[in-house]
Design a protein around this motif. Structure first.
Motif, mmCIF file in Angstrom:
data_model
loop_
_atom_site.group_PDB
_atom_site.id
_atom_site.type_symbol
_atom_site.label_atom_id
_atom_site.label_comp_id
_atom_site.label_asym_id
_atom_site.label_seq_id
_atom_site.Cartn_x
_atom_site.Cartn_y
_atom_site.Cartn_z
ATOM 1 N N ALA A 143 0.824 -1.409 -0.087
ATOM 2 C CA ALA A 143 -0.046 0.032 -0.164
ATOM 3 C C ALA A 143 0.811 1.183 0.002
ATOM 4 C CB ALA A 143 -1.020 -0.056 1.176
ATOM 5 N N GLN A 144 0.725 2.055 -0.942
ATOM 6 C CA GLN A 144 1.358 3.362 -1.089
ATOM 7 C C GLN A 144 0.946 4.413 -0.169
ATOM 8 O OE1 GLN A 144 3.548 3.930 -3.679
ATOM 9 N NE2 GLN A 144 3.931 6.268 -3.233
ATOM 10 N N ASP A 145 -0.223 4.368 0.249
ATOM 11 C CA ASP A 145 -0.731 5.588 1.315
ATOM 12 C C ASP A 145 -0.507 5.005 2.651
ATOM 13 O OD1 ASP A 145 -2.690 3.137 1.043
ATOM 14 O OD2 ASP A 145 -4.237 4.656 1.496
ATOM 15 N N ALA A 146 -0.354 3.770 2.983
ATOM 16 C CA ALA A 146 -0.269 3.309 4.429
ATOM 17 C C ALA A 146 1.396 3.153 4.865
ATOM 18 C CB ALA A 146 -0.989 1.988 4.386
ATOM 19 N N PHE A 147 2.396 3.400 3.897
ATOM 20 C CA PHE A 147 3.644 3.161 4.258
ATOM 21 C C PHE A 147 4.334 4.326 5.253
ATOM 22 C CE2 PHE A 147 8.391 3.322 3.546
ATOM 23 C CZ PHE A 147 8.741 2.167 3.931
ATOM 24 N N PRO A 148 4.936 3.899 6.251
ATOM 25 C CA PRO A 148 5.486 4.994 7.290
ATOM 26 C C PRO A 148 6.681 5.520 6.962
ATOM 27 C CG PRO A 148 6.116 2.598 7.983
ATOM 28 C CD PRO A 148 5.434 2.440 6.898
ATOM 29 N N TYR A 149 6.255 6.541 6.094
ATOM 30 C CA TYR A 149 7.499 7.436 5.294
ATOM 31 C C TYR A 149 8.323 8.083 6.304
ATOM 32 C CZ TYR A 149 4.978 6.458 0.987
ATOM 33 O OH TYR A 149 4.227 5.665 -0.120
ATOM 34 N N LYS A 150 7.680 8.841 7.186
ATOM 35 C CA LYS A 150 8.482 9.562 8.289
ATOM 36 C C LYS A 150 9.576 8.726 9.116
ATOM 37 C CE LYS A 150 5.232 13.530 8.920
ATOM 38 N NZ LYS A 150 4.578 14.150 9.929
ATOM 39 N N LEU A 151 8.968 7.636 9.459
ATOM 40 C CA LEU A 151 9.880 6.715 10.178
ATOM 41 C C LEU A 151 11.012 6.192 9.294
ATOM 42 C CD1 LEU A 151 10.549 4.924 12.516
ATOM 43 C CD2 LEU A 151 8.961 3.333 11.797
ATOM 44 N N TRP A 152 10.426 5.775 7.984
ATOM 45 C CA TRP A 152 11.407 5.040 7.043
ATOM 46 C C TRP A 152 12.661 6.137 6.801
ATOM 47 C CZ3 TRP A 152 13.399 0.550 6.175
ATOM 48 C CH2 TRP A 152 13.976 0.513 5.037
ATOM 49 N N SER A 153 12.375 7.257 6.434
ATOM 50 C CA SER A 153 13.251 8.136 6.048
ATOM 51 C C SER A 153 14.271 8.607 7.190
ATOM 52 C CB SER A 153 12.499 9.528 5.738
ATOM 53 O OG SER A 153 11.661 10.085 6.826
ATOM 54 N N ARG A 154 13.793 8.587 8.654
ATOM 55 C CA ARG A 154 14.636 8.832 9.575
ATOM 56 C C ARG A 154 15.641 7.648 9.498
ATOM 57 N NH1 ARG A 154 10.118 10.298 12.549
ATOM 58 N NH2 ARG A 154 10.316 8.360 13.673
ATOM 59 N N MET A 155 15.165 6.374 9.473
ATOM 60 C CA MET A 155 16.072 5.155 9.343
ATOM 61 C C MET A 155 17.024 5.029 8.168
ATOM 62 S SD MET A 155 13.369 2.391 10.889
ATOM 63 C CE MET A 155 14.841 1.696 12.119
ATOM 64 N N LEU A 156 16.624 5.715 7.097
ATOM 65 C CA LEU A 156 17.518 5.611 5.970
ATOM 66 C C LEU A 156 18.459 6.695 6.099
ATOM 67 C CD1 LEU A 156 15.217 5.654 2.607
ATOM 68 C CD2 LEU A 156 17.038 3.799 3.384
ATOM 69 N N ALA A 157 18.123 7.958 6.720
ATOM 70 C CA ALA A 157 19.123 8.780 6.999
ATOM 71 C C ALA A 157 20.215 8.357 8.039
ATOM 72 C CB ALA A 157 18.660 10.171 7.400
ATOM 73 N N ARG A 158 19.758 7.703 9.097
ATOM 74 C CA ARG A 158 20.731 7.149 10.074
ATOM 75 C C ARG A 158 21.714 6.095 9.269
ATOM 76 N NH1 ARG A 158 17.749 4.656 15.293
ATOM 77 N NH2 ARG A 158 17.494 3.016 13.646
ATOM 78 N N ALA A 159 20.920 5.203 8.572
ATOM 79 C CA ALA A 159 21.588 4.184 8.073
ATOM 80 C C ALA A 159 22.738 4.740 6.989
ATOM 81 C CB ALA A 159 20.797 3.175 7.241
ATOM 82 N N ALA A 160 22.288 5.834 6.285
ATOM 83 C CA ALA A 160 23.275 6.379 5.419
ATOM 84 C C ALA A 160 24.578 7.231 6.097
ATOM 85 C CB ALA A 160 22.619 7.614 4.630
ATOM 86 N N ARG A 161 24.265 7.720 7.382
ATOM 87 C CA ARG A 161 25.167 8.222 8.433
ATOM 88 C C ARG A 161 26.257 7.317 8.717
ATOM 89 N NH1 ARG A 161 20.886 11.253 10.204
ATOM 90 N NH2 ARG A 161 20.825 10.137 11.953
ATOM 91 N N HIS A 162 25.757 6.006 9.181
ATOM 92 C CA HIS A 162 26.567 5.020 9.512
ATOM 93 C C HIS A 162 27.417 4.427 8.523
ATOM 94 C CE1 HIS A 162 27.262 0.749 10.374
ATOM 95 N NE2 HIS A 162 27.265 1.114 11.793
ATOM 96 N N ALA A 163 26.866 4.532 7.104
ATOM 97 C CA ALA A 163 27.509 3.937 6.077
ATOM 98 C C ALA A 163 28.737 4.800 5.892
ATOM 99 C CB ALA A 163 26.810 3.585 4.900
ATOM 100 N N ALA A 164 28.412 6.076 5.677
ATOM 101 C CA ALA A 164 29.657 7.104 5.422
ATOM 102 C C ALA A 164 30.703 6.985 6.275
ATOM 103 C CB ALA A 164 28.979 8.431 5.528
ATOM 104 N N ALA A 165 30.438 6.522 7.745
ATOM 105 C CA ALA A 165 31.514 6.424 8.597
ATOM 106 C C ALA A 165 32.019 5.335 8.784
ATOM 107 C CB ALA A 165 30.869 7.130 10.049
ATOM 108 N N ALA A 166 31.612 4.233 8.163
ATOM 109 C CA ALA A 166 32.217 2.673 8.123
ATOM 110 C C ALA A 166 33.562 3.013 7.632
ATOM 111 C CB ALA A 166 31.312 1.826 7.412
ATOM 112 N N PRO A 167 34.391 1.654 8.110
ATOM 113 C CA PRO A 167 35.643 1.605 7.353
ATOM 114 C C PRO A 167 35.613 1.487 5.852
ATOM 115 C CG PRO A 167 35.320 0.067 9.521
ATOM 116 C CD PRO A 167 34.125 0.822 8.917
ATOM 117 N N VAL A 168 36.728 2.083 5.257
ATOM 118 C CA VAL A 168 36.577 1.785 3.728
ATOM 119 C C VAL A 168 37.170 0.748 3.515
ATOM 120 C CG1 VAL A 168 37.961 2.661 1.736
ATOM 121 C CG2 VAL A 168 37.058 4.560 3.726
#
Length: 476
Positions: A118-143
């Motif tokens: 369902a497009q209209d029932a997806f938790p966009y705000k929660l998911w966007s926060r988790m994506l942003a946090r994951a992106a920060r984690h990946a950026a700081a991960a060992p190369v």
């Protein structure tokens, strides 16, 4: 303004928007439409071709996405300048892969569309926060090179989830993260060296799986499905030398039946006795709308013959292109080597976000909400079909997150689906899921993205399209 003599073939299975796009692209690449030429407006071209403005809009948006054209608002859409030598040498326009199965990529889901949550029932705000946090984690991960089998935290969370929800006892070392179901199936075919071997395939069954097996070099034998699931005895009679069986035992696709315990045991006994393998396509996981889902086939496997595939496409989003494969412990090293060389896991940020989604309990809560929502939408769809379309659309079964219907004799489900797409609906024709002719004519109506406020009108429009096709069939 440029005149566009475009010929549309409504008998083709290729969507009209794709035909319009291909014709304009070919004209641009051949030089028939020069640089900076102004294309007709959506309204004008739609009137010229006898299609909806939305159909023209989809074609224009694809041209713009590929930088063949640019939109200037009220000033219209113009052809962009192309660097010399940038066009295909043969001038051939690109086409959608598997157009019989996919009408568009990256577009918002339409009414009755299958395979998307369902497009209209997806938790966009929660998911966007988790994506942003994951992106920060990946950026700081060992190369360094990530584990080709997938993020260790995600593999651990998947193993834990499968133990609770699907009854599968496995460790993280047996779990590989893949690029969806297709990536997992490709990994199986490569790692097991099944090229040139024969496979059992459910009849009816998912057309993409059938095509994938053939592209993987396997000879495919359709095996009938009845009320108990795959007919193992029929499979032995039809192809006793098969080395693989691909099944959907939890909720058979597309009929929705659950494979009985007796059939499961017979299938496992066949695999162990013949040295064959079983791919369990658990495409809906525990997303059972009535009662509790049956345990996975892999939970009964004590001989190490089942390879379990699941994805997050139906439960979170197909845009993730994220799935998982559980292999017997004896094959874990072999599959890990093949993944490292040929099919490493997708990008780290998405994996991290999904791992957190599972670990923090959001995934199970999301599934519970979706079960309630989809059950309500399915009930509403069944009520509307009975009230608005019972004379031409007969409900055969409810199957997972879809309703299986039959059409009147002589009516082509492919033709109805093509007309429905022009009207902003995306039912799936049933006949391509069958191999042998004559195939039953019906529609698969997805329940996830229906709008209950406009559902009655959508059912009436779909019924009218079926009646129009019935009139055409009677005149032939």
């Amino acid at each position: 303004m440029t005149s566009l003599p475009i010929g549309l073939d409504r008998a083709k299975k290729i969507p009209l928007a794709t035909q319009i796009y291909a014709a304009i692209r070919a004209a641009i690449e051949s030089g028939q439409i020069p640089f900076d030429a102004k294309l007709p407006s959506w309204r004008d071209l739609a009137a010229q071709l006898g299609v909806s403005r939305g159909t023209v809009r989809l074609a224009y948006e694809r041209l713009i996405d590929e930088q063949l054209a640019a939109s200037f608002g009220a000033a219209g859409t113009r052809v962009t300048e192309r660097p010399a030598g940038s066009l295909a040498a043969d001038g051939a326009p690109s086409t959608l892969p598997m157009p019989d199965l996919f009408h568009a990529f990256g577009a918002a889901p339409l009414a009755f569309q299958m395979g998307v949550p369902a497009q209209d029932a997806f938790p966009y705000k929660l998911w966007s926060r988790m994506l942003a946090r994951a992106a920060r984690h990946a950026a700081a991960a060992p190369v360094g090179y990530p584990d080709p089998r997938g993020d260790p935290d995600l593999r651990r969370e998947v193993a834990a989830y499968l133990g609770i929800a699907r009854g599968i006892r496995c460790g993280p070392a047996q779990v590989l993260i893949t690029a969806g179901f297709a990536g997992a199936l490709g990994l199986v075919l490569r790692a097991l060296g099944l090229h040139g071997q024969r496979a059992w395939f459910e009849a009816p069954g998912f057309p993409l799986t059938r095509t994938a097996l053939a592209l993987g070099g396997m000879a495919v034998t359709p095996v009938p499905v009845d009320a108990e699931g795959l007919d193992v005895g029929a499979g032995v009679r039809l192809a006793p030398d098969a080395r693989l069986a691909v099944v959907t035992p939890g909720q058979q696709a597309p009929l929705g039946t659950t494979m009985t315990l007796a059939r499961r045991r017979a299938l496992l006994a066949w695999a162990e006795a013949s040295g064959a393998w079983i791919v369990e396509d658990d495409y809906l996981s525990e997303l059972q709308l009535e009662g509790r889902a049956a345990p996975a086939l892999a939970s009964l496997d004590h001989g190490g013959r089942v390879l379990h595939i699941g994805t997050f496409s139906k439960t979170i989003s197909p845009a993730l292109r994220l799935g998982f494969l559980v292999v017997p412990s004896a094959l874990a090293r072999q599959f890990g080597d093949v993944a490292a060389c040929l099919a490493p896991a997708p990008g780290a940020p998405i994996q991290r976000a999904v791992a957190d989604f599972l670990q923090e309990g959001h995934y199970l809560r999301h599934l519970r909400r979706m079960k309630r929502l989809y059950a309500a939408r399915r009930a509403a769809l069944l009520d509307c079909l009975r009230a608005e379309a019972r004379d031409v659309i007969a409900v055969q079964a409810t199957a997972g997150m879809a309703v299986v219907t039959r059409l009147p004799d002589g009516v082509s489900d492919v033709a109805v689906a093509a007309r429905a797409l022009l009207a902003g609906m995306a039912p799936v024709p049933l006949s391509p899921w069958h191999v042998h002719a004559p195939a039953p004519q019906g529609l698969l109506l997805g329940v996830t993205n229906i709008d209950e406020r406009g559902l009655a009108a959508d059912c009436r429009r779909l019924a009218d399209l079926v009646r129009q096709c019935e009139i055409v069939a009677m005149r032939k």
